[in-house]
Design a protein around this motif. Structure first.
Motif, PDB file in Angstrom:
ATOM      1  N   CYS A  58       5.580  11.845  -6.736  1.00 22.73           N
ATOM      2  CA  CYS A  58       7.106  12.084  -6.025  1.00 22.73           C
ATOM      3  C   CYS A  58       7.687  12.770  -7.280  1.00 22.73           C
ATOM      4  O   CYS A  58       8.227  13.435  -7.267  1.00 22.73           O
ATOM      5  CB  CYS A  58       7.692  10.834  -5.613  1.00 22.73           C
ATOM      6  N   TRP A  59       7.391  12.499  -8.480  1.00 25.72           N
ATOM      7  CA  TRP A  59       8.443  13.177  -9.489  1.00 25.72           C
ATOM      8  C   TRP A  59       8.095  13.805  -9.382  1.00 25.72           C
ATOM      9  O   TRP A  59       8.910  14.844  -9.654  1.00 25.72           O
ATOM     10  CB  TRP A  59       8.031  11.225 -10.413  1.00 25.72           C
ATOM     11  N   SER A  60       6.650  15.057  -9.396  1.00 24.30           N
ATOM     12  CA  SER A  60       6.901  15.895 -10.122  1.00 24.30           C
ATOM     13  C   SER A  60       7.536  17.076  -8.745  1.00 24.30           C
ATOM     14  O   SER A  60       7.831  17.908  -9.237  1.00 24.30           O
ATOM     15  CB  SER A  60       5.179  16.091 -10.005  1.00 24.30           C
ATOM     16  N   PHE A  61       7.243  16.822  -7.920  1.00 22.30           N
ATOM     17  CA  PHE A  61       8.053  17.230  -6.273  1.00 22.30           C
ATOM     18  C   PHE A  61       9.331  17.025  -6.736  1.00 22.30           C
ATOM     19  O   PHE A  61       9.647  18.436  -6.699  1.00 22.30           O
ATOM     20  CB  PHE A  61       7.576  16.875  -4.850  1.00 22.30           C
ATOM     21  N   TRP A 117      24.360  12.234   2.389  1.00 28.16           N
ATOM     22  CA  TRP A 117      23.454  13.425   1.279  1.00 28.16           C
ATOM     23  C   TRP A 117      22.472  13.736   2.199  1.00 28.16           C
ATOM     24  O   TRP A 117      22.115  13.647   2.866  1.00 28.16           O
ATOM     25  CB  TRP A 117      22.645  13.322   0.413  1.00 28.16           C
ATOM     26  N   ILE A 118      21.408  15.469   2.627  1.00 23.93           N
ATOM     27  CA  ILE A 118      20.527  16.097   2.629  1.00 23.93           C
ATOM     28  C   ILE A 118      19.542  15.669   1.633  1.00 23.93           C
ATOM     29  O   ILE A 118      19.630  16.050   0.455  1.00 23.93           O
ATOM     30  CB  ILE A 118      20.718  17.554   3.362  1.00 23.93           C
ATOM     31  N   ILE A 119      18.225  15.246   1.592  1.00 27.48           N
ATOM     32  CA  ILE A 119      17.437  14.963   0.938  1.00 27.48           C
ATOM     33  C   ILE A 119      15.754  15.000   1.221  1.00 27.48           C
ATOM     34  O   ILE A 119      15.372  15.341   2.336  1.00 27.48           O
ATOM     35  CB  ILE A 119      17.381  13.359   0.236  1.00 27.48           C
ATOM     36  N   LYS A 120      15.072  16.408   0.528  1.00 25.58           N
ATOM     37  CA  LYS A 120      14.160  16.508   0.732  1.00 25.58           C
ATOM     38  C   LYS A 120      13.265  15.873   0.312  1.00 25.58           C
ATOM     39  O   LYS A 120      13.321  15.922  -1.547  1.00 25.58           O
ATOM     40  CB  LYS A 120      13.756  18.595   0.042  1.00 25.58           C
ATOM     41  N   ASN A 121      12.468  15.398   1.653  1.00 23.87           N
ATOM     42  CA  ASN A 121      10.785  15.225   0.704  1.00 23.87           C
ATOM     43  C   ASN A 121       9.547  15.467   0.404  1.00 23.87           C
ATOM     44  O   ASN A 121       9.125  16.532   0.619  1.00 23.87           O
ATOM     45  CB  ASN A 121      10.780  13.843   1.492  1.00 23.87           C
ATOM     46  N   SER A 122       8.924  14.642   0.135  1.00 24.05           N
ATOM     47  CA  SER A 122       7.130  15.208  -0.252  1.00 24.05           C
ATOM     48  C   SER A 122       6.543  14.420   0.126  1.00 24.05           C
ATOM     49  O   SER A 122       5.642  14.264  -0.223  1.00 24.05           O
ATOM     50  CB  SER A 122       7.092  15.012  -1.622  1.00 24.05           C
ATOM     51  N   GLU A 127       0.655  -1.382   0.322  1.00 27.02           N
ATOM     52  CA  GLU A 127       0.203   0.065   0.554  1.00 27.02           C
ATOM     53  C   GLU A 127       1.070   1.411   0.303  1.00 27.02           C
ATOM     54  O   GLU A 127       0.479   2.070  -0.902  1.00 27.02           O
ATOM     55  CB  GLU A 127      -0.580  -0.181   1.303  1.00 27.02           C
ATOM     56  N   PHE A 128       1.861   1.439   0.981  1.00 25.46           N
ATOM     57  CA  PHE A 128       2.277   2.418   1.093  1.00 25.46           C
ATOM     58  C   PHE A 128       3.793   2.888  -0.127  1.00 25.46           C
ATOM     59  O   PHE A 128       3.473   3.528  -0.561  1.00 25.46           O
ATOM     60  CB  PHE A 128       4.051   1.570   1.809  1.00 25.46           C
ATOM     61  N   ARG A 129       4.278   2.209  -1.633  1.00 22.01           N
ATOM     62  CA  ARG A 129       4.558   1.863  -2.859  1.00 22.01           C
ATOM     63  C   ARG A 129       3.721   2.328  -2.981  1.00 22.01           C
ATOM     64  O   ARG A 129       4.203   2.923  -4.295  1.00 22.01           O
ATOM     65  CB  ARG A 129       5.076   0.422  -2.681  1.00 22.01           C
ATOM     66  N   ARG A 130       2.718   1.684  -3.382  1.00 24.64           N
ATOM     67  CA  ARG A 130       1.445   1.614  -4.586  1.00 24.64           C
ATOM     68  C   ARG A 130       0.373   3.369  -4.221  1.00 24.64           C
ATOM     69  O   ARG A 130       0.394   4.558  -5.362  1.00 24.64           O
ATOM     70  CB  ARG A 130       0.503   1.200  -4.158  1.00 24.64           C
ATOM     71  N   THR A 131       0.991   3.920  -3.153  1.00 21.46           N
ATOM     72  CA  THR A 131       0.204   5.406  -2.833  1.00 21.46           C
ATOM     73  C   THR A 131       1.423   6.275  -2.807  1.00 21.46           C
ATOM     74  O   THR A 131       0.496   7.481  -3.368  1.00 21.46           O
ATOM     75  CB  THR A 131      -0.247   5.078  -1.574  1.00 21.46           C
ATOM     76  N   TYR A 132       2.665   6.561  -2.189  1.00 21.53           N
ATOM     77  CA  TYR A 132       3.102   6.970  -1.671  1.00 21.53           C
ATOM     78  C   TYR A 132       4.736   7.376  -2.672  1.00 21.53           C
ATOM     79  O   TYR A 132       5.469   8.603  -2.157  1.00 21.53           O
ATOM     80  CB  TYR A 132       3.643   7.009  -0.032  1.00 21.53           C
ATOM     81  N   LEU A 133       4.565   6.365  -3.272  1.00 23.35           N
ATOM     82  CA  LEU A 133       5.796   6.598  -4.251  1.00 23.35           C
ATOM     83  C   LEU A 133       5.576   6.506  -5.918  1.00 23.35           C
ATOM     84  O   LEU A 133       4.022   6.726  -5.672  1.00 23.35           O
ATOM     85  CB  LEU A 133       6.831   5.378  -4.777  1.00 23.35           C
ATOM     86  N   GLY A 134       6.999   6.747  -6.878  1.00 26.01           N
ATOM     87  CA  GLY A 134       6.035   6.630  -8.348  1.00 26.01           C
ATOM     88  C   GLY A 134       6.645   6.923  -9.250  1.00 26.01           C
ATOM     89  O   GLY A 134       6.613   7.620 -10.077  1.00 26.01           O
ATOM     90  N   LYS A 183       6.928  20.551   0.891  1.00 33.47           N
ATOM     91  CA  LYS A 183       5.533  19.893   0.471  1.00 33.47           C
ATOM     92  C   LYS A 183       4.470  18.709   0.927  1.00 33.47           C
ATOM     93  O   LYS A 183       5.473  17.609   1.359  1.00 33.47           O
ATOM     94  CB  LYS A 183       5.528  19.856  -0.844  1.00 33.47           C
ATOM     95  N   ASN A 184       3.764  18.233   0.680  1.00 29.58           N
ATOM     96  CA  ASN A 184       2.872  16.776   1.027  1.00 29.58           C
ATOM     97  C   ASN A 184       2.281  16.414  -0.438  1.00 29.58           C
ATOM     98  O   ASN A 184       1.434  17.312  -0.545  1.00 29.58           O
ATOM     99  CB  ASN A 184       2.093  17.171   2.382  1.00 29.58           C
ATOM    100  N   GLN A 185       3.065  15.177  -1.147  1.00 31.44           N
ATOM    101  CA  GLN A 185       2.588  15.424  -2.176  1.00 31.44           C
ATOM    102  C   GLN A 185       1.110  13.699  -2.113  1.00 31.44           C
ATOM    103  O   GLN A 185      -0.030  13.600  -2.579  1.00 31.44           O
ATOM    104  CB  GLN A 185       3.067  13.893  -2.942  1.00 31.44           C
ATOM    105  N   GLY A 186       0.896  13.831  -0.360  1.00 34.54           N
ATOM    106  CA  GLY A 186      -1.275  13.445  -0.073  1.00 34.54           C
ATOM    107  C   GLY A 186      -0.593  11.733  -0.800  1.00 34.54           C
ATOM    108  O   GLY A 186       0.178  11.334  -1.134  1.00 34.54           O
ATOM    109  N   SER A 187      -1.494  11.157  -0.793  1.00 37.39           N
ATOM    110  CA  SER A 187      -2.517   9.887  -1.548  1.00 37.39           C
ATOM    111  C   SER A 187      -1.686  10.039  -2.558  1.00 37.39           C
ATOM    112  O   SER A 187      -2.896   9.298  -3.692  1.00 37.39           O
ATOM    113  CB  SER A 187      -3.207  10.184  -0.714  1.00 37.39           C
ATOM    114  N   CYS A 188      -1.010  10.332  -3.427  1.00 34.56           N
ATOM    115  CA  CYS A 188      -1.394  10.194  -4.840  1.00 34.56           C
ATOM    116  C   CYS A 188       0.706  10.317  -5.354  1.00 34.56           C
ATOM    117  O   CYS A 188       1.234  10.709  -5.070  1.00 34.56           O
ATOM    118  CB  CYS A 188      -0.892  11.650  -5.094  1.00 34.56           C
ATOM    119  N   GLY A 189       0.788   8.948  -5.972  1.00 31.69           N
ATOM    120  CA  GLY A 189       1.981   8.884  -6.871  1.00 31.69           C
ATOM    121  C   GLY A 189       2.760   9.977  -7.607  1.00 31.69           C
ATOM    122  O   GLY A 189       3.302   9.302  -8.513  1.00 31.69           O
TER     123      GLY A 189
END
Length: 372
Positions: free
Chosen positions: A162-165, A327-332, A104-111, A154-160
């Motif tokens: 991540c690539w756009s952020f 490395w310092i990584i900004k997530n979404s 569920e995590f991969r499907r919803t929050y990765l992309g 920012k917060n991508q929410g339940s949408c894959g």
């Protein structure tokens, strides 16, 4: 399979004992849930689940769903403990994703849709390999947040998406370097309007909440003319009809390129071009709380798009473990994940390309977008 997993965990635990004397009483393990065995996990899971529900404002449709999420939560407590053994220089435990299965995590929050092989094929197309830059004299520590080139988490929410952020964040930084102005850019424009495909893989296209790739996003921007601001084209976290207005473009792509799998070149490009769009294997990120992640075992299959904003020479690691360059990584995933929305992962010659972090790195240059 179960025997192999147990063997890997045993090897990792043994390595941890040798390197850091990790045992059942170690605070690294107790950080997940007080106590050191699965019986204790089971005894305390319901109270921890109640706290989790209250802390993150969770709600479930009925008693059956509540019971199911509790069972997933218990499984994730055990998983976080395993991650702590395998990744002792970071802190793992309960996060806002603790009621989601890994699938569920991969499907919803990765992309991140495409493989390294697909990315390499693009080197002969619209993206080109970045030229080799000098690496002498690079600072030991550098962080674009200290120089005004990084926008808010920012917060991508339940949408894959991540690539756009990742893509928008890289262009925000590049636009700042080109103009001196930090514009907070629109991810929703990518989600709604970018359907750019890899010419070598017709079925691999940027697809909104179903995933995409940063370099094809940059290719889309070159064709579309640029990106609107978040204010003019706000994020909804779901696929919608394209409402792009070319007259509202605030940032445009001049060119973009792919950086070689070399830490020196990545650091040099980071300093020259601003924050970099990168892919990473997010296997340990569901349970990550803080510290420098440097797991003993981590695949290089890339499934998450993030933004590389800096690096450090010696990050804090828990007691008895040496400090690690990172490395310092900004997530979404919002500020209530990780270190206020950020992730640290180890770097250096002895841990080269940990979790694939060096494998898919792209840089973008911006031009000033004038309104007509």
């Amino acid at each position: 399979m179960a025997h192999r997993v147990l063997l890997l965990l045993s090897l990792a635990a043994a390595a941890a004992v040798v390197a850091a004397a990790v045992d059942a009483e170690d605070p690294l393990i107790r950080q997940v849930v007080p106590g050191g065995d699965d019986n204790d996990l089971e005894l305390n899971a319901e109270s921890h689940f109640l706290s989790f529900v209250q802390r993150f404002g969770k709600s479930y449709k009925d008693a059956d769903e509540h019971a199911y999420r509790l069972s997933v939560f218990k499984s994730n407590l055990r998983r976080a403990r395993r991650h702590q053994l395998l990744d002792p220089s970071a802190e793992h435990g309960i996060t806002k994703f603790s009621d989601l299965t890994p699938a569920e995590f991969r499907r919803t929050y990765l992309g991140l849709r495409k493989s390294r092989r697909a990315l390499l094929r693009e080197l002969g197309d619209s993206a080109h390999e970045a030229p080799v830059l000098p690496t002498d004299g690079l600072p030991e520590d550098f962080d674009w947040r200290d120089h005004g080139a990084v926008g808010p988490v920012k917060n991508q929410g339940s949408c894959g998406s991540c690539w756009s952020f990742s893509a928008s964040g890289a262009l925000e930084g590049a636009h700042y370097l080109a103009t001196g102005k930090l514009e907070v850019l629109s991810e929703q424009q990518f989600v709604d309007c970018d359907h750019e495909c890899d010419s070598s893989e017709p079925d691999s296209c940027d697809s909104g909440c179903n995933g995409g790739l940063m370099t094809t996003a940059f290719n889309y921007l070159q064709k579309a003319g640029g990106l609107e601001s978040e204010k003019d084209y706000p994020y909804t976290g779901r696929d919608g009809k394209c409402k792009f207005d070319k007259s509202k473009i605030v940032a445009s792509v001049q060119n973009f390129s792919v950086v070689s799998v070399d830490e020196g070149q990545i650091a040099a490009n980071l300093l020259k071009h601003g924050p970099l769009a990168i892919g990473i294997n997010a296997a340990y990120m569901q349970t990550y709380i803080g510290g420098v992640s440097c797991p003993y075992i981590c695949g290089r299959h890339l499934d998450h798009g993030v933004l590389l904003v800096g690096y450090g020479a010696a990050g804090f690691a828990p007691i008895r473990l040496k400090e690690k360059p990172y490395w310092i990584i900004k997530n979404s995933w919002g500020e209530n994940w990780g270190e206020n929305g950020y992730y640290k992962i180890c770097r250096g010659s002895n841990v080269r390309n940990k979790c694939g972090v060096d494998s898919m790195v792209s840089t973008v240059s911006a031009i000033h977008a004038s309104k007509e």
